[in-house]
Write a protein that holds these residues in place. Structure first.
Motif, PDB file in Angstrom:
ATOM      1  N   ILE A 159      -7.958 -11.558   6.492  1.00 19.11           N
ATOM      2  CA  ILE A 159      -7.523 -11.071   5.168  1.00 19.11           C
ATOM      3  C   ILE A 159      -6.561  -9.892   5.337  1.00 19.11           C
ATOM      4  CG2 ILE A 159      -8.295 -10.015   3.002  1.00 19.11           C
ATOM      5  CD1 ILE A 159     -11.058 -11.444   3.595  1.00 19.11           C
ATOM      6  N   VAL A 160      -6.962  -8.939   6.193  1.00 18.95           N
ATOM      7  CA  VAL A 160      -6.123  -7.752   6.384  1.00 18.95           C
ATOM      8  C   VAL A 160      -4.744  -8.160   6.912  1.00 18.95           C
ATOM      9  CG1 VAL A 160      -5.866  -5.640   7.756  1.00 18.95           C
ATOM     10  CG2 VAL A 160      -8.053  -6.145   6.671  1.00 18.95           C
ATOM     11  N   ASP A 161      -4.724  -9.103   7.855  1.00 25.17           N
ATOM     12  CA  ASP A 161      -3.444  -9.579   8.411  1.00 25.17           C
ATOM     13  C   ASP A 161      -2.516 -10.122   7.325  1.00 25.17           C
ATOM     14  OD1 ASP A 161      -3.676  -8.964  10.961  1.00 25.17           O
ATOM     15  OD2 ASP A 161      -3.911 -11.006  11.741  1.00 25.17           O
ATOM     16  N   ILE A 162      -3.093 -10.916   6.421  1.00 25.91           N
ATOM     17  CA  ILE A 162      -2.275 -11.517   5.354  1.00 25.91           C
ATOM     18  C   ILE A 162      -1.608 -10.418   4.530  1.00 25.91           C
ATOM     19  CG2 ILE A 162      -2.393 -12.828   3.186  1.00 25.91           C
ATOM     20  CD1 ILE A 162      -4.709 -14.440   4.517  1.00 25.91           C
ATOM     21  N   PHE A 163      -2.408  -9.401   4.172  1.00 27.16           N
ATOM     22  CA  PHE A 163      -1.843  -8.346   3.325  1.00 27.16           C
ATOM     23  C   PHE A 163      -0.876  -7.437   4.078  1.00 27.16           C
ATOM     24  CE2 PHE A 163      -5.280  -9.658   0.526  1.00 27.16           C
ATOM     25  CZ  PHE A 163      -4.598  -9.686  -0.679  1.00 27.16           C
ATOM     26  N   LEU A 164      -1.139  -7.229   5.363  1.00 27.54           N
ATOM     27  CA  LEU A 164      -0.176  -6.414   6.129  1.00 27.54           C
ATOM     28  C   LEU A 164       1.172  -7.121   6.156  1.00 27.54           C
ATOM     29  CD1 LEU A 164      -2.280  -5.065   9.175  1.00 27.54           C
ATOM     30  CD2 LEU A 164      -1.642  -3.881   7.071  1.00 27.54           C
TER      31      LEU A 164
END
Ligand code: FA5
Length: 346
Positions: A117-122
């Motif tokens: 999830i964090v990767d997608i938003f970064l």
């Protein structure tokens, strides 16, 4: 005297040769060279001999002593070498034996889901923000437009911590408090996500835990609309679950957004047909909406100029849906047979 000397030499050599350990050689050394040894007695007797015999006997004694000393040194070197050899044999490593493999660990499914999830938003240009798990009522409730008579604020629904003199402290019930802390700490534009643990008085079942994880998202800038929210959520749902999974956005009420909505995804168990886990075929994934003007004002932002959207996504639910886990409690049972399926070797 000569006979005694010959005898002392012969026996001394035999005694030294018979020592099989270094400790044994020490004892043999005392027997051969000690004060009471025949050799020492002969040496002491030299003084009482006639002068002409002294030098001859003295030389013989010295010769015998040298022979014995050489024998003792030779024996010591041999025994030291033997003990060294024995140590090496005992320590020998058998390189032909197979090595002991270390079990390779793996990330917990919750960590895998959070990282993804964090990767997608970064990639979408957001930054990660953080806030404390022990919160005060102002950040957790008041600033979020949750009034004092709201049921979430009672001891029945929230977990307050027992710190004398601080009745306002509780375990945060949602990551939305990080919205407040972020807006207080910087001017717009804001594009953040805040992953973290949250706590509620909740009875565990197949889709609920009392301690679970959320990713809060907050965007505030000029001209942000509901279309931005919907476009972002669509992109995120597709990135997480692929094109095939169906999602559904429906109206919902949260005091800190207006309008508010909820995004649900077809159940990982029945694929939307309806089953005992989901009931109607849908699993609720996140709450969202346009940031309430009162919340912007509470944080010192001008609601006439800025608008924004926010969402709170359940990480545990994402893990259920992504990995088709039939019961959320499996995530916290610590059963190695379950965890091994995510890469941990048995
Ligand atoms: C909230 O917590 C809001 N703060 C979300 C929000 C943020 C709304 C920003 C608007 C703007 P809710 O209580 O519905 O909402 O929880 C959000 C998500 O957390 C749920 O959709 C679900 O995915 C997850 N969740 C809620 N309760 C549990 C639970 N007991 N166990 C596991 N996951 C849960």
């Amino acid at each position: 005297m000569l006979r005694v000397l010959d005898d002392a030499l012969e026996r001394g050599l035999a005694t030294l040769a018979a020592a099989t350990t270094l400790a044994g050689l020490e004892e043999a050394h005392i027997q051969v060279f000690g004060r009471k040894a025949p050799l020492s007695e002969v040496q002491r007797g030299i003084g009482s001999l006639p002068a002409e015999a002294r030098s001859d006997i003295g030389q013989r004694v010295n010769h015998a002593r040298r022979q014995l000393q050489e024998a003792a040194d030779g024996r010591r070197a041999m025994l030291e070498q033997a003990s060294e050899d024995a140590l090496l044999v005992a320590d020998r490593v058998d390189l032909s034996l197979p090595g002991r493999r270390r079990r390779s660990g793996s990330l917990h499914p919750l960590s895998l889901a959070e990282d993804e999830i964090v990767d997608i938003f970064l990639r979408l240009g957001y930054r990660v923000a953080e806030g404390p798990e022990i919160e005060d009522e102002w950040h957790n409730f008041e600033a979020l437009n949750i009034p004092p008579d709201h049921p979430a604020r009672t001891m029945k629904d929230s977990i307050y911590v027992n710190i004398p003199g601080h009745p306002e402290l509780l375990l945060r019930t949602e990551t939305s408090s990080v919205q407040i802390r972020t807006m207080q700490s910087q001017p717009p534009p804001v594009f953040i996500i805040a992953p973290g643990r949250v706590y509620r008085r909740e009875t565990p079942d197949a889709t609920h835990l009392p301690v679970f994880h959320q990713v809060e998202g907050l965007v505030v800038d000029e001209g942000i609309t509901f279309a931005d929210l919907k476009g972002t959520l669509d992109a995120v749902a597709r990135a997480l679950f692929g094109q095939d999974r169906e999602t559904k956005l429906g109206p919902a009420f949260f005091p800190f957004v207006e309008p508010g909505a909820e995004l649900a995804v077809t159940c990982m168990r029945c694929d939307g047909a309806g089953c005992p886990v989901c009931g109607n075929g849908w699993i609720e994934l996140l709450g969202c909406g346009m940031v309430h003007p009162v919340v912007l004002e509470n944080c010192g932002y001008d609601p006439e100029r800025y608008t924004g959207f926010a969402f709170g996504l359940g990480i545990d639910r994402v893990a259920l849906l992504k990995y088709r886990i039939p019961d959320i409690r499996l995530l916290v049972d610590g059963d190695i047979r379950f965890l091994a399926q995510f890469g941990a070797s048995r």
